[in-house]
Design a protein around this motif. Structure first.
Motif, PDB file in Angstrom:
ATOM      1  N   VAL A   8     -24.852  -4.786 -25.892  1.00 34.87           N
ATOM      2  CA  VAL A   8     -23.843  -5.597 -25.594  1.00 34.87           C
ATOM      3  C   VAL A   8     -24.782  -6.765 -24.907  1.00 34.87           C
ATOM      4  CG1 VAL A   8     -21.881  -6.297 -24.113  1.00 34.87           C
ATOM      5  CG2 VAL A   8     -22.034  -4.008 -25.212  1.00 34.87           C
ATOM      6  N   LYS A   9     -24.378  -7.848 -25.449  1.00 33.68           N
ATOM      7  CA  LYS A   9     -25.140  -9.222 -25.112  1.00 33.68           C
ATOM      8  C   LYS A   9     -24.109 -10.014 -24.185  1.00 33.68           C
ATOM      9  CE  LYS A   9     -28.632  -7.889 -27.651  1.00 33.68           C
ATOM     10  NZ  LYS A   9     -29.678  -7.401 -27.036  1.00 33.68           N
ATOM     11  N   PRO A  92     -13.905 -11.600 -23.693  1.00 33.91           N
ATOM     12  CA  PRO A  92     -14.159 -12.456 -22.375  1.00 33.91           C
ATOM     13  C   PRO A  92     -14.721 -11.721 -21.209  1.00 33.91           C
ATOM     14  CG  PRO A  92     -11.704 -12.077 -22.796  1.00 33.91           C
ATOM     15  CD  PRO A  92     -12.574 -11.509 -23.794  1.00 33.91           C
ATOM     16  N   VAL A  93     -15.267 -12.132 -20.323  1.00 31.28           N
ATOM     17  CA  VAL A  93     -15.900 -11.460 -19.030  1.00 31.28           C
ATOM     18  C   VAL A  93     -15.139 -12.227 -18.125  1.00 31.28           C
ATOM     19  CG1 VAL A  93     -17.941 -11.066 -17.727  1.00 31.28           C
ATOM     20  CG2 VAL A  93     -18.108 -10.631 -20.130  1.00 31.28           C
ATOM     21  N   THR A  94     -15.266 -13.603 -18.080  1.00 29.01           N
ATOM     22  CA  THR A  94     -14.590 -14.479 -17.099  1.00 29.01           C
ATOM     23  C   THR A  94     -14.271 -15.565 -17.985  1.00 29.01           C
ATOM     24  OG1 THR A  94     -16.655 -15.789 -16.695  1.00 29.01           O
ATOM     25  CG2 THR A  94     -16.277 -13.801 -15.207  1.00 29.01           C
ATOM     26  N   ALA A  95     -13.546 -16.690 -17.148  1.00 28.41           N
ATOM     27  CA  ALA A  95     -13.276 -17.721 -17.996  1.00 28.41           C
ATOM     28  C   ALA A  95     -14.242 -18.428 -18.583  1.00 28.41           C
ATOM     29  CB  ALA A  95     -12.402 -18.581 -17.016  1.00 28.41           C
ATOM     30  N   GLU A  97     -17.534 -17.140 -19.327  1.00 27.41           N
ATOM     31  CA  GLU A  97     -18.680 -16.044 -19.806  1.00 27.41           C
ATOM     32  C   GLU A  97     -18.044 -15.061 -20.769  1.00 27.41           C
ATOM     33  OE1 GLU A  97     -20.907 -14.131 -16.969  1.00 27.41           O
ATOM     34  OE2 GLU A  97     -21.541 -15.891 -16.058  1.00 27.41           O
ATOM     35  N   SER A  98     -18.758 -14.615 -21.864  1.00 27.20           N
ATOM     36  CA  SER A  98     -18.221 -13.485 -22.793  1.00 27.20           C
ATOM     37  C   SER A  98     -19.395 -12.572 -23.120  1.00 27.20           C
ATOM     38  CB  SER A  98     -17.605 -14.226 -23.919  1.00 27.20           C
ATOM     39  OG  SER A  98     -18.576 -15.012 -24.553  1.00 27.20           O
ATOM     40  N   LYS A  99     -18.971 -11.488 -23.761  1.00 29.10           N
ATOM     41  CA  LYS A  99     -20.021 -10.583 -24.180  1.00 29.10           C
ATOM     42  C   LYS A  99     -19.805 -10.460 -25.628  1.00 29.10           C
ATOM     43  CE  LYS A  99     -17.441  -6.888 -22.382  1.00 29.10           C
ATOM     44  NZ  LYS A  99     -17.242  -5.503 -21.686  1.00 29.10           N
ATOM     45  N   ALA A 128     -28.109  -9.870 -33.075  1.00 30.96           N
ATOM     46  CA  ALA A 128     -27.414  -9.842 -31.795  1.00 30.96           C
ATOM     47  C   ALA A 128     -28.013 -10.620 -30.728  1.00 30.96           C
ATOM     48  CB  ALA A 128     -27.156  -8.408 -31.051  1.00 30.96           C
ATOM     49  N   ASP A 129     -29.468 -10.683 -30.586  1.00 27.40           N
ATOM     50  CA  ASP A 129     -30.347 -11.365 -29.746  1.00 27.40           C
ATOM     51  C   ASP A 129     -30.069 -12.717 -30.098  1.00 27.40           C
ATOM     52  OD1 ASP A 129     -31.217  -9.371 -28.127  1.00 27.40           O
ATOM     53  OD2 ASP A 129     -32.800  -9.164 -29.354  1.00 27.40           O
TER      54      ASP A 129
END
Length: 137
Positions: A8-9, A92-95, A97-99, A128-129
Motif C-alpha cells: 500500500v502506497k 481516502p486516508v484524510t481529506a 491524503e489517500s492510499k 505502484a511506486d
C-alpha cells in the motif's frame, strides 16, 4: 490465475485528484518524460488505453474496462504475450491524503510460474511506486 499485489502506497493528494488522473490515461502525457526509453519503447496512450513495448517481453496494450469513481480503475490486456488483468485501488486516508494498491491477476502456465512470478511481483511494486510519485494536481 495468479495474483500479485503491491504494498500500500501513501499519496499526499486527495482521493478525488488521484482517481481523476488514473481514470483518464491521457494524463500520462505529464509523465511521459519519466518513462525510461531503454526499457520501454513505443509508449502510446489515449483516455482509455495504453500501449508500450517492453524489452524483451514485447508489446503490451491495456484498456480500461471498469471505473468505480474514487475507488478503482480496472484494466484488461488487449495485446500481451500473457493475458492479465490489472487494477488500481485508491482509498481516502484524510481529506488531503489517500492510499493506493496495484493488483495484477495473470494466467501463468504452470511451467513458467517459477520463472515469471518474481519479476511480475517486482514489476507490480515498481508500477505502484511510480504511480505514488506522480504529482496528482
Amino acid at each position: 490465475m495468479t495474483k500479485f499485489e503491491s504494498s500500500v502506497k501513501q499519496i499526499a493528494y486527495p482521493v478525488e485528484d488521484v482517481y481523476r488522473n488514473i481514470s483518464d490515461l491521457s494524463n500520462l502525457e505529464r509523465v511521459r518524460d519519466r518513462v525510461p526509453e531503454d526499457k520501454l519503447q513505443d509508449f502510446q496512450f489515449d483516455s482509455d488505453s495504453v500501449q508500450v513495448s517492453v524489452a524483451p517481453v514485447g508489446t503490451i496494450k491495456l484498456r480500461i474496462v471498469e471505473r468505480e469513481e474514487n475507488k478503482c480503475v480496472k484494466f484488461e490486456t488487449e495485446q500481451s504475450p500473457m493475458p492479465f488483468n490489472l487494477w488500481i485501488q485508491v482509498l481516502p486516508v484524510t481529506a488531503t491524503e489517500s492510499k493506493m494498491k496495484v493488483t495484477v491477476k495473470a494466467d501463468i502456465p504452470f511451467m513458467l510460474k517459477g520463472m515469471v512470478s518474481g519479476p511480475l511481483q517486482d514489476g507490480v511494486e515498481k508500477i505502484a511506486d511510480a504511480l505514488s510519485q506522480i504529482p496528482f494536481v
